[in-house]
Design a protein around this motif. Structure first.
Motif, short mmCIF file in Angstrom:
data_model
loop_
_atom_site.label_atom_id
_atom_site.label_comp_id
_atom_site.label_asym_id
_atom_site.label_seq_id
_atom_site.Cartn_x
_atom_site.Cartn_y
_atom_site.Cartn_z
N TYR A 6 0.00 4.79 8.12
CA TYR A 6 -0.07 3.62 7.24
C TYR A 6 1.30 3.37 6.64
O TYR A 6 2.05 4.31 6.35
N TYR A 8 3.02 1.40 3.31
CA TYR A 8 2.75 0.68 2.08
C TYR A 8 4.04 0.01 1.64
O TYR A 8 5.08 0.66 1.48
N VAL A 36 0.16 -2.26 4.68
CA VAL A 36 -0.44 -2.77 3.45
C VAL A 36 0.67 -3.32 2.55
O VAL A 36 1.64 -2.62 2.27
N ASP A 38 1.69 -5.36 -1.11
CA ASP A 38 1.36 -5.89 -2.44
C ASP A 38 2.58 -6.65 -2.94
O ASP A 38 3.70 -6.13 -2.94
N PRO A 48 -4.37 -4.67 -5.51
CA PRO A 48 -5.45 -4.75 -4.51
C PRO A 48 -5.15 -4.03 -3.21
O PRO A 48 -5.99 -3.31 -2.67
N GLY A 49 -3.92 -4.22 -2.68
CA GLY A 49 -3.57 -3.57 -1.42
C GLY A 49 -3.58 -2.06 -1.54
O GLY A 49 -4.13 -1.35 -0.69
N GLN A 51 -5.16 -0.20 -3.73
CA GLN A 51 -6.53 0.30 -3.94
C GLN A 51 -7.29 0.37 -2.62
O GLN A 51 -8.03 1.33 -2.37
N ARG A 52 -7.13 -0.65 -1.76
CA ARG A 52 -7.79 -0.63 -0.44
C ARG A 52 -7.26 0.53 0.40
O ARG A 52 -8.03 1.22 1.08
N LEU A 53 -5.95 0.74 0.34
CA LEU A 53 -5.34 1.82 1.11
C LEU A 53 -5.87 3.18 0.68
O LEU A 53 -6.16 4.04 1.53
N LYS A 55 -8.74 3.90 -0.41
CA LYS A 55 -10.10 4.09 0.11
C LYS A 55 -10.09 4.44 1.60
O LYS A 55 -10.99 5.12 2.09
N LYS A 56 -9.05 3.98 2.31
CA LYS A 56 -8.97 4.23 3.76
C LYS A 56 -8.44 5.62 4.11
O LYS A 56 -8.81 6.20 5.13
#
Length: 200
Positions: A6, A8, A36, A38, A48-49, A51-53, A55-56
């Motif tokens: 990933y 970021y 991802v 932001d 938001p980005g 936080q989604r990351l 969770k993944k």
């Protein structure tokens, strides 16, 4: 289960341009859907980005960032997030601008300890620098005040016709609003000046 890469990327709303970070991380070959982004301040982690990351991410995954400040500005919070990712989620982090912050290099306790020490040192330096800046600002303001420098907005100069129009207002020949309009100032400003003069 195979690892997932990933990236970021965070840019502030003022920067807008994330190309520099994308170019720096291109060699990792991260799939587009795993990048991802932001466009938000780094003052906290309520993005938001990000936080989604979070969770993944799963054990064995690798998170790549250009520099540690892309995560945030508050190093105590960064340290908390770092430990959550590396120890809680058991994922790796790669910080391109600082090779010591690459937990792929040492997945044992020693590697994690080195990264923790580096982060704590960065946190200490950042906090100390903030305190030095505040101290220098306070000293600068105190020195300027000692030299007679005035801070704040300069008081508005009264129009040349103010005294004549104020006298007209006092004897009832003009309203306060009419006086203010003639002088090109606000109604409140006229009343403040006029009342202040009456108290002298």
């Amino acid at each position: 289960m195979s690892e997932t890469l990933y990236e970021y990327i965070r840019v502030s709303t003022r920067e807008q341009n994330e190309d520099r970070q994308r170019i720096a991380m291109r060699e990792f070959g991260v799939a587009e859907h795993n990048i991802v982004l932001d466009k938000q301040s780094g003052k906290d982690f309520n993005r938001p980005g990000y936080q989604r990351l979070m969770k993944k991410l799963k054990p064995g995954d690798i998170l790549v960032i250009k520099s540690i400040d892309r995560l945030g500005r508050n190093y105590s919070e960064i340290l908390e997030q770092w430990r959550g990712i590396t120890k809680g989620k058991q994922a790796a982090i790669v910080v391109l601008d600082m090779p010591l912050l690459d937990t792929r290099q040492g997945k044992d306790l020693t590697g994690l300890l080195i990264a923790d020490i580096v982060l704590q040192l960065l946190s200490y330096v950042a906090q100390t620098e903030r305190e030095f800046i505040r101290q220098r600002q306070a000293e600068g303001i105190a020195a300027a005040k000692a030299r007679g420098v005035k801070f704040g907005r300069r008081p508005m100069e009264r129009p040349a016709a103010f005294e004549d129009i104020r006298e007209m207002w006092e004897i009832g020949n003009i309203s306060a609003r009419g006086a203010a309009k003639q002088l090109g100032i606000t109604h409140r400003t006229f009343l403040n000046w006029a009342i202040k003069d009456q108290k002298k």
